[in-house]
Every structure is written in structure tokens, then in C-alpha cells.
Design an enzyme around this catalytic site. Structure first.
Site, PDB file in Angstrom:
ATOM      1  N   TYR A  20       0.870  -1.168   0.000  1.00 41.24           N
ATOM      2  CA  TYR A  20       0.000   0.000   0.000  1.00 41.24           C
ATOM      3  C   TYR A  20       0.914   1.228   0.000  1.00 41.24           C
ATOM      4  O   TYR A  20       1.697   1.422   0.930  1.00 41.24           O
ATOM      5  CB  TYR A  20      -0.922   0.013   1.218  1.00 41.24           C
ATOM      6  N   HIS A  68     -17.108  -2.467   3.400  1.00 40.74           N
ATOM      7  CA  HIS A  68     -15.753  -2.537   3.960  1.00 40.74           C
ATOM      8  C   HIS A  68     -15.716  -3.412   5.204  1.00 40.74           C
ATOM      9  O   HIS A  68     -16.480  -3.229   6.151  1.00 40.74           O
ATOM     10  CB  HIS A  68     -15.267  -1.133   4.323  1.00 40.74           C
TER      11      HIS A  68
END
Length: 610
Positions: A223, A405
Site C-alpha cells: 500500500y 468494507h
């Protein structure tokens, strides 16, 4: 079936060239029933090197998906299909293979050991195979639902695609050993909503948020965080569309991206360009969490409804933005450079409504937990009628998109709208949810939420690989259950979530201690995670916790963007009473032709049709 020419028959006897010769002739010979220029608006590379590329189109009228699979370097064949979590066991497959003399295309399935079997019901229909300058192009179709127990039901949410490359001929389909193949998976949303694209305004401007010249780390998952800022004096604008900008050649490595706006209460944010988990990342970047744009592999451009736009810039809005790029690099490719990002389309001509983003689901708190060794444990968060009655305008709001999520153990997520105690409609559902594939998805139909409505968000978790309870929280090894809904007109309500009342959870720990005579710490100094860690997880303890979450009062967070709750009493609230639940729609079975293929399609190699 025509007899092969002598030259082809001679070539077939030569092991090294048989595959290429027969399949090349196969490609040239096949004719299909679909037009040559069929539009395929959705594209995704299947493998990290882009050797297999899938394009598709959806017909809701026919309830059918048309696939176009491009095989850039054909070897002995290919398998493609779908499975629940992306595994090659218990998968629904279509296989193109050769035995050295003939080529076949067939609907197949794999059992729990990964052994491939020919499906008695052939639901994948080959329409065309064609040699192109890019490689072998296979065009085939399949209904959403086949009512075949060996087939995958194609639904609205995430679909786990699987693939494998055959490098040598096989005497039969059953002789294919999947353990020896080059295989992989890719996640997409196949059933994209069939909605019209709004026109962009004449004065639209663009802005690219891109991390410059990143050297992608040679590891499977990265990330990457990059900080940038809007120009000084940037006035209030509306974002009306955004799309991904992918560095050419990196299409298979850039998995998903998000642009976050930072909190307005901080006047400045430090610059940063590096891995998001780096110890060098300034802690203040954690306050850049307001989503402006989100893209995931396979997604097209995201358009706002013509009457609404997402406001950014101007007074009360931070100039600082954080780009987060997820690189998926399973081959651990080294020294690949990337400058991918997101292009925003915005206008100074403000639209009628500001769009807003609201959080539904569970509060980030350890009082909501999943026991270890669970296959399908459900937690539910509520946006209650009391909150919507107080915080929504009399005309209500209109949800047009949604981003689900969870963290690593999430497997299913659903949000349901209830009115007067009756479930009315599904806002968004993903029965094959993956935490590794999160995108903002346009809804097929706008969902209107009125004062007094209830929004119920439930998440299903799998903790089979864990030995301790998984508690709610911000950490990746902790859990979340959230639906970020995109709606208009924007209201002050930014967060409408719940959690079990902490006092009732303490009663659970007391009961575990007293009833089971176990060493469960119920002392005040012990944290909730420590208390959960001390629970000996047996059938009784699990059942009591499940019952507690399904009946105990909740603490509601009916919050403004300032993180302050709306005025009122929000603790010890009763669970919303639901007297009527929606039933799962039964899959519709397609009409069967009078005669369907009893086996695989034997492909003509002498100029005839299959």
C-alpha cells in the site's frame, strides 16, 4: 467432422508442434453466431503478466454474460471459471484443451480435490474463436443462473475468477491435473449496473492525483501513500466524475486506489511518498480519511448523478489530499516504475445538490467481537429510526452508490432498508465479498431513505484460522463492518452506527465466569480484548455471545461531521423491531433448448464449423 489434411495429421504426430498447429487451425476455422464487433465495455487482466485478458458485457434482458477471453500466447489450452473464494476446488469451469488430434471446448467443474469433470449440463456456449494479432480470442456466453448444482450463480457482488494455462495435450478432460498448472485468480464485479452515463458540463476541468515515479516493491502486497495539495486559494468546486490513470504496462499490478481528503482542523500536513506501513510515515496522515474517489480493478469511470456533485475546496475544506495505491505483485517483479493515480473531473458551476458520504454499520470498538474457529459468524450494526427521524431532511436522501468494507475475515456484507418494521429493499449486498477487492459501486436503482427508516448492515466473518477472538477496531487484524453510502442531498449526518451496550457485554463476561467456573477476568482493570482473550470458546459460550448481540440494547452513534452526536439519548437503545424480512430471491432457471450438447464441443479443424 472433416478429416484433417495429411500435413496436419503429420504435424499432430510431432509432440512439440501438435498443440500449436491444431489450435491455430481451430481458430481460423471457427465461425460464431455473435457479431464480430461485439462491444465489450469491461476489461481486466487475469494474470499478473497480462497474458490472459478478459472482456465482458452484460445483458439484463437475457440474464446472460458474454465473455471474450484473449489468450496472447496459446500453448495447449486454457481453463477459466468462477468459484466461491477463488479456489480451484469446487469451481465452475470452462476448458479449451487438445488431445493432440482434436481440440475441444467444454463446460466442466472441479470437485473438492480439484479433479476436473465434464458437466452433464453444458451451459457455457462457445460462439466464436478467432485468431487476432493479439492472440487467440474466445467468445462465449453463460446465463446468470443455470440451476445446475455444479454451476456458480452469478450475482451482483464480487466474483472470484480463476484461470489455468495448459502447457501440453491431455488424453481427456479428466486427465488434467490442476496441481501442475500455472493458475491464479482475479476479482471483479461482473454484473455492472446498466445505467446511462451523464453528460459532463462544458466547463469541466481535470486534475490528476498521481504518485510520481514509484518503484513498486518486489513483494506481493504494497500500500503506497502519497501526499499532495490543492493550489492556494482553490475555491469550492464539485467533482462530477473520476477515472483511473494507469501507467502502461502496470495494468495487472495496480489493484485499487483511493484519494482521501484530510481533516480541515489541521492547517498543514507533512509531505510523504512511501509505503503506508512505513515507520517514517507521519502519524498526522491518519487524519486523511474522507474519501473523494475510489477505484478497483475492472471498474470504469465513476459519474455523479447530473443533479449532484462532491464538493471540495473553498472555506472549511482541507487543501491536503492523500493518494493510496494498492500494488498486487504476486510474481514479486523488481524495478517496475509506476505513476498511476486518479483523474478528477470537476466544475466551478455547482450543481443543485452537494453529494455526501455516510458511514453505516458498526462502531470501531472491541465490544463487537468474533470468536475464533467460526465459519460464518454474523455481526449487525444499525442506523435507527430515531436517528434518521432527527437527522434526515423531510424530503429524505437518495443513495446512489455504496462501498462495503471489512478487514481480513469478512466474507459477506449486506445493508437492508426497513420501514415501519418491514424490510423493504436491499441497498447493497455482496455474498462473495473480499477485503482485497473494495470499490465504490453504483447502485442499479437509487434507494430513497426517509425520516424514521432503519438501515441494517450485517457482516459475515470467517475466523477458522484464528485462535483468539477477533475484536472490532482500526487494526488490520481487528475487524470492521461498514457501508460507506454515497447520497444526496448532503446532511449533517456523517456516521450512523451502533455497538452492543458495553454494560451488557460485561454481564456476559460475569456470566462466563460464574456459570462456567472459568478463569474469565471480569475485573475493571482488564480491557475488553483481554477479557475476550480469556474466554474458553466452547459451544455454550459462542451461543450466548451470539444471543447477546441479537437481543441486548445498543449504543447508537448518530454523529455529525464534527464527530459530535446529535442531541438526544443514544445509550441503552432497544434493537429496532423487524416483523417482516425480505426473502432471498430464487434463481430463475433459463429455458432449455430441445437438444443441448451431451458433451464438449468438438471443434472442426478442416474448415467446417463446430
Amino acid at each position: 467432422m472433416q478429416v484433417p489434411s495429411p500435413s496436419v495429421r503429420e504435424a499432430a504426430s510431432m509432440y512439440g508442434t501438435a498443440v500449436a498447429v491444431f489450435l491455430v487451425i481451430l481458430v481460423a476455422a471457427l465461425q460464431g453466431s455473435a457479431p464480430r464487433e461485439s462491444p465489450f465495455p469491461y476489461h481486466v487482466p487475469l494474470d499478473p503478466e497480462g497474458a490472459l485478458e478478459l472482456s465482458w458485457n452484460v445483458s439484463y434482458e437475457q440474464e446472460t454474460v458474454h465473455f471474450q477471453l484473449l489468450v496472447r500466447e496459446l500453448k495447449a489450452g486454457v481453463l477459466f471459471g468462477m468459484s466461491d473464494r477463488g479456489q480451484l476446488e469446487d469451481a465452475d469451469l470452462v476448458v479449451l484443451w487438445t488431445n493432440g488430434n482434436r481440440a475441444y471446448f467444454g463446460d466442466a467443474w472441479s470437485d473438492q480435490k480439484g479433479q476436473i469433470h465434464l458437466d452433464a449440463q453444458q451451459d457455457y456456449q462457445l460462439l466464436q474463436a478467432q485468431r487476432t494479432p493479439q492472440g487467440l480470442s474466445l467468445l462465449f456466453k453463460r446465463p446468470f443462473s443455470t440451476c445446475d448444482p455444479q454451476d456458480y450463480l452469478i450475482e451482483d457482488g464480487t466474483v472470484h475468477l480463476v484461470y489455468g494455462v495448459l502447457e501440453q495435450p491431455f488424453s481427456s478432460l479428466e486427465a488434467i491435473n490442476t496441481s501442475g498448472l500455472q493458475t491464479g485468480l482475479q476479482r471483479v464485479q461482473l454484473l455492472k449496473p446498466n445505467i446511462s452515463t451523464p453528460e459532463l458540463p462544458a466547463d469541466v476541468l481535470t486534475m490528476e492525483i498521481r504518485a510520481p515515479n514509484v518503484v513498486i516493491p518486489g513483494q506481493e502486497t504494497t500500500y503506497w501513500c502519497y501526499m499532495t495539495e490543492l493550489p492556494e486559494g482553490f475555491s469550492r468546486h464539485h467533482i462530477v466524475m473520476y477515472e483511473a490513470v494507469i501507467t502502461k504496462g502496470n495494468e495487472a499490478l495496480v489493484h485499487h486506489m483511493e484519494v482521501f481528503q484530510c481533516a480541515a482542523e489541521y492547517e498543514s500536513f507533512p509531505r510523504f511518498n512511501g509505503p503506508c506501513d512505513s515507520k517514517m510515515k507521519p502519524s498526522r496522515l491518519n487524519y486523511c480519511r474522507h474519501v473523494l474517489a475510489a477505484w478497483a480493478l475492472g471498474a470504469k469511470a465513476f459519474y455523479y448523478p447530473k443533479e449532484a456533485g462532491l464538493a471540495f475546496g473553498g472555506p472549511g475544506s482541507s487543501r491536503f489530499l492523500r493518494l493510496e495505491v494498492h500494488y498486487h505483485n504476486p510474481l514479486k517483479t523488481q524495478d517496475r516504475r509506476d505513476s498511476s493515480g486518479i483523474r478528477l473531473y470537476y466544475t466551478a458551476t455547482l450543481r443543485h445538490f452537494d453529494a455526501g458520504i455516510m458511514e453505516l454499520g458498526l462502531v470501531y470498538t472491541p465490544v463487537m467481537a468474533i470468536p475464533p474457529q467460526e465459519t460464518a459468524f454474523v455481526l449487525t450494526g444499525y442506523c435507527t429510526d430515531k436517528c434518521t427521524q432527527l437527522a434526515l431532511p423531510p424530503s429524505g436522501i437518495h443513495i446512489f452508490a455504496s462501498q462495503l468494507h471489512t478487514h481480513l475475515t469478512g466474507r459477506k456484507v449486506v445493508t437492508v432498508l426497513a420501514r415501519a418494521g418491514r424490510e423493504m429493499t436491499i441497498v447493497n449486498r455482496d455474498n462473495h465479498y473480499s477485503p482485497h477487492f473494495q470499490e465504490i459501486r453504483m447502485l442499479k436503482k437509487v434507494v430513497s431513505v426517509h425520516q424514521g427508516d432503519v438501515l441494517i448492515t450485517s457482516c459475515t466473518y470467517n475466523t477458522e484460522d484464528r485462535t483468539l477472538a477477533t475484536v472490532g477496531g482500526f487494526g488490520i487484524r481487528e475487524e470492521m463492518c461498514v457501508n460507506y453510502v454515497h447520497y444526496y442531498p448532503q446532511t449533517q449526518l456523517e456516521l450512523c452506527k451502533s455497538a452492543v451496550d458495553p454494560g451488557f457485554l460485561q454481564k456476559y463476561f460475569h456470566l462466563m465466569n460464574r456459570f462456567g467456573n472459568e478463569d474469565v477476568c471480569t475485573c475493571p482493570q482488564a480491557s475488553v480484548p483481554e477479557q475476550f482473550a480469556a474466554v474458553p470458546w466452547n459451544f455454550f459460550n459462542r451461543a450466548v455471545l451470539r444471543a447477546l448481540y441479537g437481543s441486548a440494547p445498543i449504543s447508537m452513534h448518530c454523529n455529525k461531521s464534527s464527530a459530535l452526536r446529535f442531541q438526544g439519548e443514544w445509550d441503552l437503545q432497544p434493537l429496532p423491531e423487524i416483523v417482516s424480512q425480505l426473502e432471498e430471491p430464487a434463481p430463475r432457471c433459463p429455458a432449455r433448448p430441445a437438444r443441448s450438447p451431451a458433451g464438449p464441443t468438438v471443434v472442426s479443424i478442416g474448415g467446417g464449423k463446430s
